[in-house]
Design a protein around this motif. Structure first.
Motif, PDB file in Angstrom:
ATOM      1  N   ARG A  98      50.521  36.739  41.558  1.00  0.00           N
ATOM      2  CA  ARG A  98      50.236  37.703  40.554  1.00  0.00           C
ATOM      3  C   ARG A  98      48.792  38.395  40.892  1.00  0.00           C
ATOM      4  O   ARG A  98      47.896  37.748  41.041  1.00  0.00           O
ATOM      5  CB  ARG A  98      50.089  37.803  39.067  1.00  0.00           C
ATOM      6  N   ILE A  99      48.619  39.562  41.208  1.00  0.00           N
ATOM      7  CA  ILE A  99      47.283  40.475  41.673  1.00  0.00           C
ATOM      8  C   ILE A  99      46.888  41.243  40.812  1.00  0.00           C
ATOM      9  O   ILE A  99      47.611  42.245  39.963  1.00  0.00           O
ATOM     10  CB  ILE A  99      47.377  41.005  42.942  1.00  0.00           C
ATOM     11  N   VAL A 100      45.668  41.059  40.174  1.00  0.00           N
ATOM     12  CA  VAL A 100      44.957  42.280  39.426  1.00  0.00           C
ATOM     13  C   VAL A 100      44.067  42.908  40.361  1.00  0.00           C
ATOM     14  O   VAL A 100      43.175  42.164  40.816  1.00  0.00           O
ATOM     15  CB  VAL A 100      44.350  41.941  38.198  1.00  0.00           C
ATOM     16  N   LEU A 101      44.045  44.382  40.687  1.00  0.00           N
ATOM     17  CA  LEU A 101      43.226  44.880  41.586  1.00  0.00           C
ATOM     18  C   LEU A 101      42.421  45.929  40.938  1.00  0.00           C
ATOM     19  O   LEU A 101      42.873  46.910  40.292  1.00  0.00           O
ATOM     20  CB  LEU A 101      44.295  45.744  42.725  1.00  0.00           C
ATOM     21  N   CYS A 102      41.170  45.791  41.072  1.00  0.00           N
ATOM     22  CA  CYS A 102      40.175  46.542  40.491  1.00  0.00           C
ATOM     23  C   CYS A 102      39.642  47.643  41.110  1.00  0.00           C
ATOM     24  O   CYS A 102      39.191  47.407  42.378  1.00  0.00           O
ATOM     25  CB  CYS A 102      39.115  45.653  39.831  1.00  0.00           C
ATOM     26  N   VAL A 103      39.413  48.896  40.783  1.00  0.00           N
ATOM     27  CA  VAL A 103      38.995  49.909  41.748  1.00  0.00           C
ATOM     28  C   VAL A 103      37.912  50.756  41.040  1.00  0.00           C
ATOM     29  O   VAL A 103      38.183  51.142  40.023  1.00  0.00           O
ATOM     30  CB  VAL A 103      40.274  50.972  41.950  1.00  0.00           C
ATOM     31  N   HIS A 104      36.753  50.483  41.489  1.00  0.00           N
ATOM     32  CA  HIS A 104      35.528  50.969  40.677  1.00  0.00           C
ATOM     33  C   HIS A 104      35.341  52.661  40.834  1.00  0.00           C
ATOM     34  O   HIS A 104      35.902  53.126  41.555  1.00  0.00           O
ATOM     35  CB  HIS A 104      34.383  50.385  41.546  1.00  0.00           C
ATOM     36  N   GLY A 105      34.369  53.073  40.207  1.00  0.00           N
ATOM     37  CA  GLY A 105      34.023  54.248  39.915  1.00  0.00           C
ATOM     38  C   GLY A 105      33.141  54.836  41.033  1.00  0.00           C
ATOM     39  O   GLY A 105      32.575  54.333  41.642  1.00  0.00           O
ATOM     40  N   TRP A 106      32.826  56.066  40.488  1.00  0.00           N
ATOM     41  CA  TRP A 106      31.799  56.852  41.363  1.00  0.00           C
ATOM     42  C   TRP A 106      30.170  56.316  41.385  1.00  0.00           C
ATOM     43  O   TRP A 106      29.769  55.752  40.459  1.00  0.00           O
ATOM     44  CB  TRP A 106      31.601  58.258  40.892  1.00  0.00           C
ATOM     45  N   CYS A 107      29.847  56.272  42.575  1.00  0.00           N
ATOM     46  CA  CYS A 107      28.536  55.896  42.677  1.00  0.00           C
ATOM     47  C   CYS A 107      28.349  54.356  42.518  1.00  0.00           C
ATOM     48  O   CYS A 107      27.219  53.734  42.235  1.00  0.00           O
ATOM     49  CB  CYS A 107      27.383  56.456  41.918  1.00  0.00           C
ATOM     50  N   MET A 108      29.569  53.577  42.665  1.00  0.00           N
ATOM     51  CA  MET A 108      29.475  52.026  42.372  1.00  0.00           C
ATOM     52  C   MET A 108      30.138  51.590  43.483  1.00  0.00           C
ATOM     53  O   MET A 108      30.570  52.027  44.317  1.00  0.00           O
ATOM     54  CB  MET A 108      30.195  51.943  40.881  1.00  0.00           C
ATOM     55  N   ASN A 109      30.303  50.077  43.104  1.00  0.00           N
ATOM     56  CA  ASN A 109      31.016  49.294  44.181  1.00  0.00           C
ATOM     57  C   ASN A 109      31.631  48.002  43.451  1.00  0.00           C
ATOM     58  O   ASN A 109      31.748  48.009  42.181  1.00  0.00           O
ATOM     59  CB  ASN A 109      29.962  48.659  45.188  1.00  0.00           C
ATOM     60  N   ASP A 110      32.229  47.229  44.262  1.00  0.00           N
ATOM     61  CA  ASP A 110      33.192  46.255  43.578  1.00  0.00           C
ATOM     62  C   ASP A 110      32.124  45.086  42.913  1.00  0.00           C
ATOM     63  O   ASP A 110      32.740  44.818  41.600  1.00  0.00           O
ATOM     64  CB  ASP A 110      34.007  45.553  44.722  1.00  0.00           C
ATOM     65  N   VAL A 111      30.807  44.856  43.315  1.00  0.00           N
ATOM     66  CA  VAL A 111      29.955  43.928  42.733  1.00  0.00           C
ATOM     67  C   VAL A 111      29.937  44.240  40.948  1.00  0.00           C
ATOM     68  O   VAL A 111      29.697  43.573  40.119  1.00  0.00           O
ATOM     69  CB  VAL A 111      28.944  43.862  43.228  1.00  0.00           C
ATOM     70  N   GLN A 112      29.965  45.619  41.030  1.00  0.00           N
ATOM     71  CA  GLN A 112      29.540  46.108  39.480  1.00  0.00           C
ATOM     72  C   GLN A 112      30.795  46.190  38.578  1.00  0.00           C
ATOM     73  O   GLN A 112      30.483  46.430  37.397  1.00  0.00           O
ATOM     74  CB  GLN A 112      29.166  47.701  39.995  1.00  0.00           C
ATOM     75  N   TRP A 113      31.864  45.483  38.872  1.00  0.00           N
ATOM     76  CA  TRP A 113      32.892  45.374  37.841  1.00  0.00           C
ATOM     77  C   TRP A 113      32.243  44.246  36.770  1.00  0.00           C
ATOM     78  O   TRP A 113      32.430  44.097  35.729  1.00  0.00           O
ATOM     79  CB  TRP A 113      34.118  45.000  38.551  1.00  0.00           C
ATOM     80  N   LYS A 114      31.553  43.338  37.358  1.00  0.00           N
ATOM     81  CA  LYS A 114      30.803  42.416  36.454  1.00  0.00           C
ATOM     82  C   LYS A 114      29.740  43.026  35.892  1.00  0.00           C
ATOM     83  O   LYS A 114      28.419  43.273  36.707  1.00  0.00           O
ATOM     84  CB  LYS A 114      30.297  41.358  37.229  1.00  0.00           C
ATOM     85  N   TRP A 115      29.752  43.402  34.635  1.00  0.00           N
ATOM     86  CA  TRP A 115      28.813  44.205  33.820  1.00  0.00           C
ATOM     87  C   TRP A 115      28.304  43.583  32.698  1.00  0.00           C
ATOM     88  O   TRP A 115      29.376  43.160  31.656  1.00  0.00           O
ATOM     89  CB  TRP A 115      29.045  45.532  33.522  1.00  0.00           C
ATOM     90  N   ILE A 331      31.425  53.854  22.423  1.00  0.00           N
ATOM     91  CA  ILE A 331      31.476  53.538  23.793  1.00  0.00           C
ATOM     92  C   ILE A 331      31.234  54.339  24.830  1.00  0.00           C
ATOM     93  O   ILE A 331      31.786  55.326  25.120  1.00  0.00           O
ATOM     94  CB  ILE A 331      33.067  52.713  24.094  1.00  0.00           C
ATOM     95  N   ASN A 332      30.147  54.121  25.636  1.00  0.00           N
ATOM     96  CA  ASN A 332      29.698  54.895  26.764  1.00  0.00           C
ATOM     97  C   ASN A 332      30.680  54.751  27.807  1.00  0.00           C
ATOM     98  O   ASN A 332      31.276  53.759  28.226  1.00  0.00           O
ATOM     99  CB  ASN A 332      28.317  55.135  27.119  1.00  0.00           C
ATOM    100  N   HIS A 333      30.272  55.564  29.303  1.00  0.00           N
ATOM    101  CA  HIS A 333      31.233  55.225  30.340  1.00  0.00           C
ATOM    102  C   HIS A 333      31.133  53.842  30.803  1.00  0.00           C
ATOM    103  O   HIS A 333      32.140  53.442  31.360  1.00  0.00           O
ATOM    104  CB  HIS A 333      30.656  56.554  31.371  1.00  0.00           C
ATOM    105  N   LEU A 334      29.920  53.296  30.970  1.00  0.00           N
ATOM    106  CA  LEU A 334      29.758  52.052  31.730  1.00  0.00           C
ATOM    107  C   LEU A 334      30.282  51.089  30.691  1.00  0.00           C
ATOM    108  O   LEU A 334      30.672  50.005  31.118  1.00  0.00           O
ATOM    109  CB  LEU A 334      28.124  51.961  31.964  1.00  0.00           C
ATOM    110  N   ASP A 335      30.075  51.157  29.406  1.00  0.00           N
ATOM    111  CA  ASP A 335      30.484  50.184  28.379  1.00  0.00           C
ATOM    112  C   ASP A 335      31.999  49.840  28.477  1.00  0.00           C
ATOM    113  O   ASP A 335      32.364  48.906  27.977  1.00  0.00           O
ATOM    114  CB  ASP A 335      30.169  50.546  27.124  1.00  0.00           C
TER     115      ASP A 335
END
Length: 364
Positions: A98-115, A331-335
């Motif tokens: 089973r795979i969960v695939l996370c697709v980041h947002g604008w001006c961001m990257n994969d590392v920033q899923w950790k917030w 809740i803001n956009h990044l939260d």
């Protein structure tokens, strides 16, 4: 090596030039800024700065074959994953079906899923999902990224060390549009991975577009956090192809091609992928959901109606089932990347839907 004083002087000069160039011609301003980024910045930048640069003018970075362009790859936040089956098997000793695939947002990257020490992908790992993260250049057209994503995902699923039993995709902001585009092009190319997709969840995705004024504020905030870029206060007036698409919610090539041709006809809107549990999360900065102003402001970047894909004068509704939508407050956009209520809804939807996954034969 560039001294801090020399860099400051170059930035001051560039600011003056951009002030006049933007007013005259945004294309000339983008070229000027591209020249500075390529030749004026130190050779090494943080991943966050590179992600911001790509969101702002990633299309130009690709045209110039810049060292700062962000290539599309799959990652596990530690390494770039190979699309070769033998190498991928060595990279992922603890893979699951089973795979969960996370697709980041604008001006961001994969590392920033950790917030704030939280990661939606990792939070699902305890339930038997292998987290995978897409990294891409958010300044390119959303449809270009979407089609490339669709084709690369077919390769990843084919190379996976075992039969993939279930695919879950979570898209934050632009990432939801890129994923919708990928689903559309998977249908066009008759790709197999779409039949494996069980659950698709968007977080603050501007399905109907996002107001340019709010996008400009978002750019200004991102730039203010980046060393060497915080002095460039004209960046909000320079828009990449990806930024333009984000403001309109464009996910197919014909959307922006028609716009470039000054076609006054309305593009046909691709619907949500059939046979997939599709869910949408929106949020408000305010706490009163009955206040229309709170809905229009939304999470500070995306209005609630856009995040839920509701109908407009120009667009039909995406028809999310009511039970598959949720609106948070305060809740803001990044939260959206870290709020415990968002995490709770994600896990509820994914785990409820996974109960119906049929048994499959092992991969041969």
């Amino acid at each position: 090596m560039i001294s801090r004083n020399n860099l400051s002087q170059k930035l001051q000069t560039l600011m003056g030039e951009l002030s006049s160039k933007v007013a005259e011609n945004r294309v000339v301003a983008k070229e000027k800024l591209s020249d500075f980024i390529e030749n004026g910045l130190p050779p090494v930048q943080s991943e966050a700065v590179i992600a911001t640069l790509n969101g702002i003018l990633g299309d130009y970075l690709v045209q110039r074959n810049s060292r700062f362009r962000q290539e599309m790859v799959f990652r596990d936040q530690k390494q770039t994953l190979s699309l070769d089956a033998v190498v991928l098997n060595q990279q992922l000793p603890e893979y699951t079906e089973r795979i969960v695939l996370c697709v980041h947002g604008w001006c961001m990257n994969d590392v920033q899923w950790k917030w704030k020490d939280h990661d939606h992908g990792r939070s699902l790992a305890k339930y038997g999902y292998t987290p995978v993260y897409l990294r891409y250049n958010t300044g390119q057209h959303i449809s270009v990224n979407g089609e490339s994503f669709a084709l690369m995902l077919e390769q990843l699923i084919s190379a996976w060390p075992c039969q993939v039993r279930e695919l879950v995709i979570i898209g934050h902001s632009m990432g939801g549009l890129v994923t919708r585009s990928a689903c559309y092009y998977a249908q066009q190319h008759q790709l197999d991975w779409l039949s494996t997709l069980r659950t698709f969840i968007t977080l603050g995705t501007p399905h109907n577009g996002a107001p340019l004024a709010q996008l400009a504020c978002w750019i200004d905030d991102r730039v203010a956090e980046a060393p060497y870029l915080k002095m460039l206060n004209k960046l909000s007036e320079i828009r990449s192809s990806g930024t333009k698409d984000l403001s309109k919610g464009f996910i197919q090539h014909t959307d922006w091609q028609s716009a470039n041709d000054n076609d006054t006809g309305l593009p046909e809107r691709p619907m949500l992928p059939a046979g997939v549990m599709c869910c949408a999360i929106a949020s408000c900065l305010g706490h009163n959901l009955k206040d229309d102003n709170n809905h229009r402001l939304g999470d500070g970047l995306v209005p609630v109606s856009s995040a839920l894909g509701e109908s407009t004068d120009e667009l039909p509704s995406l028809n999310y089932p009511e039970e598959n939508t949720w609106v948070g407050v305060g809740i803001n956009h990044l939260d959206l990347l870290t709020h415990p209520q968002v995490t709770g809804k994600l896990e509820q939807w994914v785990l409820t839907n996974t109960l119906d996954v049929p048994d499959v034969l092992p991969k041969t």
